[in-house]
Design a protein around this motif. Structure first.
Motif, PDB file in Angstrom:
ATOM      1  N   GLN A 162      23.438  70.955 113.479  1.00 59.54           N
ATOM      2  CA  GLN A 162      22.769  70.239 112.395  1.00 59.54           C
ATOM      3  C   GLN A 162      21.525  71.025 112.007  1.00 59.54           C
ATOM      4  OE1 GLN A 162      22.015  66.177 113.353  1.00 59.54           O
ATOM      5  NE2 GLN A 162      22.089  65.538 111.241  1.00 59.54           N
ATOM      6  N   ILE A 163      21.375  71.211 110.741  1.00 63.42           N
ATOM      7  CA  ILE A 163      20.157  71.862 110.269  1.00 63.42           C
ATOM      8  C   ILE A 163      19.117  70.763 110.088  1.00 63.42           C
ATOM      9  CG2 ILE A 163      19.123  73.225 108.423  1.00 63.42           C
ATOM     10  CD1 ILE A 163      21.201  74.822 109.873  1.00 63.42           C
ATOM     11  N   VAL A 164      17.977  70.966 110.690  1.00 61.04           N
ATOM     12  CA  VAL A 164      16.948  69.936 110.588  1.00 61.04           C
ATOM     13  C   VAL A 164      15.847  70.392 109.647  1.00 61.04           C
ATOM     14  CG1 VAL A 164      17.393  68.931 112.842  1.00 61.04           C
ATOM     15  CG2 VAL A 164      15.798  70.821 112.638  1.00 61.04           C
TER      16      VAL A 164
ATOM     17  N   ALA B  55      13.629  74.007 109.027  1.00 62.37           N
ATOM     18  CA  ALA B  55      14.395  74.945 109.834  1.00 62.37           C
ATOM     19  C   ALA B  55      14.306  76.362 109.299  1.00 62.37           C
ATOM     20  CB  ALA B  55      15.839  74.524 109.902  1.00 62.37           C
TER      21      ALA B  55
ATOM     22  N   ALA C 101      16.651  76.589 114.277  1.00 60.14           N
ATOM     23  CA  ALA C 101      16.547  75.243 114.818  1.00 60.14           C
ATOM     24  C   ALA C 101      16.739  75.298 116.322  1.00 60.14           C
ATOM     25  CB  ALA C 101      17.617  74.360 114.199  1.00 60.14           C
TER      26      ALA C 101
END
Lengths: 251, 191
Positions: A60-62, A65, A69
């Protein structure tokens, strides 16, 4: 003819009508190409048996980022940070309590308390090779640990109270000691609350990841079923074509 | 109707992080599978897959949609795999067979597939993995893209920057070597 590129095109059904007609005529006459085609189809069927191991993927890209990440590896608790914090707290507590540790011929001796001055004369130490750890040394250690912890911890904590205690020297009143102990306890409680919140967040993340894995697995299963159905259709089609050719030949 | 990759890419380029994460969710398994089949190591394949999405995210501004999003991801993945192999100076490794878990097998088996069939399929799968590891990289990649990702000859040619006829030749040669190797391993003729 025995055109291998054409054979591959036929094998994967990426061939135009004219080429198909030409190749099929050739196959009807060439046993070698027919056998080769059958063998390649068999190899393709075997290839379907190779599946990568199931792996938990919850990428998951937060937000923010721009830097990489945190990876699935780094989601684990920074044990060193907790260990350093524990050592720091112990050291600070020891400094407050005026702990004195001696090791001599009469064994290990630990003494605490502010009421009397800590003996400092080297002659009182039975084994000069292992000198006593004085409050000043404790304070220096605490200060060093504190600096190290600040470097290591990513989160912003407020070690001011502890640092102040560590640096404030041993001569303080009992009331002052009590006040500082209360501060330490309060800080410890705050830290525990923060850790609890972190754990809850991790649990929520893991739960969400598992849910997404389950969904992906279901989707994969559906895709697999569709692929199997397509393969059956293909086999039926091949069979029909074969029967048609045989019937044409017998005519 | 499901949102297309192109729509999600457009939203992601507009700063919608959720859209990009939908793309990640959609493509993480195929990308991981590709990386695993190319380099043959689970953990490294996961790292490569993760890095693929990070790079894609960072480079999203430069992606103009001249190729399919999936092809773009495949290209990034293959480049990363190539880097990994170059760095490690190694060919892909067929992982050692792990113990067969009967409960796992029972769970994995489809309704029409017996436990024996599942065991047999897994053995064949391992033989294929070992045989694939013996192929030259370009043949292996062509087979992987064709067999497991369903790309057309032309898409593979574009991805690997080579002529269409080269793709067909690589596929033919690769499949022929696989066939011989599987025969050698006593796999051909099963199923």
């Amino acid at each position: 003819m025995c055109d291998k590129e054409l054979l591959v095109g036929y094998l994967y059904d990426e061939i135009d009508y004219a080429e198909r007609r030409a190749l099929e005529s050739h196959l009807a006459a060439c046993t070698g190409c027919r056998d080769e085609l059958a063998a390649l189809r068999g190899t393709r069927r075997h290839l379907a048996a190779w599946a990568p191991p199931e792996s938990q993927l919850d990428f998951q890209i937060v937000s923010g980022a721009a830097k990489p990440a945190r990876t699935w590896r780094s989601y684990r608790s920074p044990v060193w940070a907790f260990a350093a914090a524990a050592v720091l707290v112990l050291a600070a507590a020891a400094a407050i309590a005026n702990v004195e540790v001696r090791y001599g011929t009469d064994g290990l001796m630990v003494r605490t308390g502010w009421a009397r001055p800590a003996p400092s004369a080297p002659s009182q130490v039975a084994d000069s090779a292992a000198p006593a750890i004085t409050p000043a040394e404790w304070s220096a250690t605490v200060a060093a640990l504190d600096r190290r912890l600040q470097e290591l911890e990513t989160s912003q904590s407020s070690p001011g109270a502890m640092t102040q205690i560590a640096a404030s020297g041993p001569r303080v009143s009992d009331a002052e000691v009590l006040r500082r102990v209360r501060e330490l306890l309060s800080e410890s409680e705050t830290r525990q609350n923060r850790e609890l919140a972190l754990r809850i967040r991790q649990l929520a993340t893991e739960f969400d990841a598992q849910r997404r894995v389950d969904l992906a697995t279901i989707q994969q299963g559906l895709q697999g079923a569709t692929a199997a159905e397509a393969a059956t259709h293909r086999q039926l089609w091949d069979l029909t074509q074969g029967l048609y050719r045989v019937s044409q030949q017998s005519k | 109707m499901a949102t297309t990759d192109e729509e999600l890419v457009a939203r992601s380029r507009g700063g919608d992080l959720d859209s990009f994460n939908q793309l990640v969710l959609r493509w993480e398994r195929p990308i991981y599978a590709l990386a695993y089949r190319v380099i043959g190591r689970e953990e490294e394949a996961r790292d490569v897959a993760q890095e693929t999405f990070l790079r894609a995210f960072r480079a999203l501004g430069g992606f103009k949609g001249q190729a399919k999003f999936s092809s773009w991801l495949y290209r990034i993945t293959l480049n990363l795999c190539r880097d990994w192999m170059r760095r490690e100076r190694r060919t892909p490794v067929a992982q050692a067979p792990e113990g067969i878990d009967i409960i796992d097998l029972a769970g994995a088996g489809e309704a029409v597939e017996s436990i024996e069939d599942v065991v047999s399929r897994r053995q064949v799968g391992r033989a294929v993995e070992r045989a694939m590891a013996l192929l030259p990289e370009e043949q292996r990649t062509a087979i992987i893209m064709k067999e497991y990702h369903g790309l057309t000859f032309q898409e593979i040619a574009d991805l690997l920057d080579c002529p269409l006829s080269t793709v067909k030749t690589r596929l033919y040669q690769g499949l022929s070597v696989l066939r011989k190797q599987l025969e050698h391993d006593g796999v051909e003729g099963r199923f």
